[in-house]
Design a protein around this motif. Structure first.
Motif, PDB file in Angstrom:
ATOM      1  N   LYS A 110      18.750 -45.995  52.966  1.00  0.00           N
ATOM      2  CA  LYS A 110      19.573 -45.207  52.250  1.00  0.00           C
ATOM      3  C   LYS A 110      21.032 -45.154  52.513  1.00  0.00           C
ATOM      4  N   ALA A 111      21.249 -45.194  53.954  1.00  0.00           N
ATOM      5  CA  ALA A 111      22.460 -45.559  54.283  1.00  0.00           C
ATOM      6  C   ALA A 111      23.269 -46.671  53.971  1.00  0.00           C
ATOM      7  N   GLN A 112      22.269 -47.915  53.943  1.00  0.00           N
ATOM      8  CA  GLN A 112      22.645 -48.953  53.516  1.00  0.00           C
ATOM      9  C   GLN A 112      23.187 -49.206  51.939  1.00  0.00           C
ATOM     10  N   ILE A 113      22.325 -48.674  51.667  1.00  0.00           N
ATOM     11  CA  ILE A 113      22.511 -48.558  49.648  1.00  0.00           C
ATOM     12  C   ILE A 113      23.849 -47.883  49.407  1.00  0.00           C
ATOM     13  N   ALA A 114      24.057 -46.677  50.368  1.00  0.00           N
ATOM     14  CA  ALA A 114      25.202 -45.755  50.226  1.00  0.00           C
ATOM     15  C   ALA A 114      26.619 -46.753  50.472  1.00  0.00           C
ATOM     16  N   ASP A 115      26.486 -47.564  51.767  1.00  0.00           N
ATOM     17  CA  ASP A 115      27.400 -48.332  52.046  1.00  0.00           C
ATOM     18  C   ASP A 115      27.866 -49.422  50.897  1.00  0.00           C
ATOM     19  N   SER A 116      26.726 -49.857  50.274  1.00  0.00           N
ATOM     20  CA  SER A 116      26.906 -50.976  49.433  1.00  0.00           C
ATOM     21  C   SER A 116      27.709 -50.587  48.140  1.00  0.00           C
ATOM     22  N   LYS A 117      27.954 -49.244  47.932  1.00  0.00           N
ATOM     23  CA  LYS A 117      28.348 -48.517  46.515  1.00  0.00           C
ATOM     24  C   LYS A 117      27.638 -48.718  45.434  1.00  0.00           C
ATOM     25  N   ILE A 118      26.426 -49.684  45.450  1.00  0.00           N
ATOM     26  CA  ILE A 118      25.646 -49.822  44.468  1.00  0.00           C
ATOM     27  C   ILE A 118      25.110 -48.257  43.772  1.00  0.00           C
ATOM     28  N   PRO A 119      25.422 -47.751  42.431  1.00  0.00           N
ATOM     29  CA  PRO A 119      24.848 -46.642  42.071  1.00  0.00           C
ATOM     30  C   PRO A 119      23.136 -46.283  42.586  1.00  0.00           C
TER      31      PRO A 119
END
Length: 290
Positions: A100-109
């Protein structure tokens, strides 16, 4: 929000959410089995970039294999996830925190739901996800079906006198039961039954011993298969419960009222929770559903 002649308009933001989608997502990746089912049931396969594949080998209920067999499987692998170049990622509160942290860093909705405790919460998750996907017509059809079938179960339950309401327990091969604040508890209540695990003061997915099972003495036992259980393991577990000498005094065992739920409709967070509700109702009151 839709425009003239069914035109879907963006941006879209669920009420009370910080998530905003500026345009209809074209490449969606699902990270858990429940969102796999919802995505397959609401979106066109051409818009599905990847599925979690996190099941026990059972087929999806929302689509024929020809629809999903060529869609990449992510299996919580961040490298695979980002290689698919999604413009929208969907998952749940129990997704790995590092991922989840990596997804947040990616800025992908990212849309992640909280585990529903009631059928109404489950329906709202389907409704919200369909809204974000821009699939208004399909979503309305699925949600209306869920509501109509839920109301039909409630109508039958309303005819059951209080003194005739059966006592029910869920039990699984991990020696736990679905107690208070679980969707199973709501299913039993909607069906007109009494969830003994909740009545005993247990909460959530609670550990329960065979001794407690005997003491509570349910009239109906529903054995629940989890996504991580193989069918072979679960079927062996079902037979063991039926033939366990230490459980022969239990009302449900004596009267052959042990039922096995094998399609994840009770534990899987998706539009098929209504199937789980109907299964629970039919187990409790088969005479009402003949």
């Amino acid at each position: 929000m839709a425009g003239a002649e069914g035109e879907v308009k963006y941006p879209r933001q669920p009420e009370g959410s910080g998530l905003i989608l500026e345009a209809k997502p074209e490449q969606v990746v699902s990270m858990v089995f429940g969102t796999d089912e919802m995505l397959l049931g609401l979106a066109e396969a051409t818009h599905i970039a990847g599925l979690s594949g996190l099941d026990n080998g059972c087929a999806y209920l929302a689509a024929e294999p020809s629809v999903y067999e060529s869609i990449p499987v992510v299996s919580n692998n961040a490298e695979v996830l980002f290689s698919l170049e999604p413009d929208f990622i969907i998952g749940s509160g129990w997704l790995d925190e590092d991922l989840k942290a990596q997804i947040a860093d990616s800025k992908i909705p990212y849309y992640g739901y909280t585990t529903p405790k009631t059928m109404e919460e489950q329906i709202r998750i389907v409704e919200e996800l369909g809204y974000l996907l821009g699939e208004d017509e399909k979503t309305a059809a699925v949600v209306n079906d869920m509501r109509e079938r839920t109301e039909a179960v409630k109508a039958k339950a309303a005819s059951i006198p209080a003194e005739e309401r059966v006592t029910v327990m869920a039990y699984n091969m991990h020696e736990s039961s679905n107690a208070k604040d679980t969707i199973f508890d709501d299913m039993v209540t909607l069906a007109g039954g009494i969830n003994l695990s909740a009545q005993a003061g247990l909460e959530g997915t609670a550990k329960i011993s065979k001794e407690q099972l005997v003491e509570l003495n349910p009239q109906v036992i529903i054995l629940v298969e989890w996504a991580a259980d193989t069918d072979e393991e679960f079927q062996a577990f079902v037979e063991n419960v039926k033939n366990d000498e230490s459980l022969q005094s239990v009302d449900a065992v004596q009267n052959g009222r042990i039922y096995a739920s094998t399609d994840n409709s009770i534990t899987n967070v998706s539009q098929f929770a209504v199937d789980g509700l109907e299964f629970v109702a039919e187990c409790c009151y088969p005479e009402l559903y003949q």
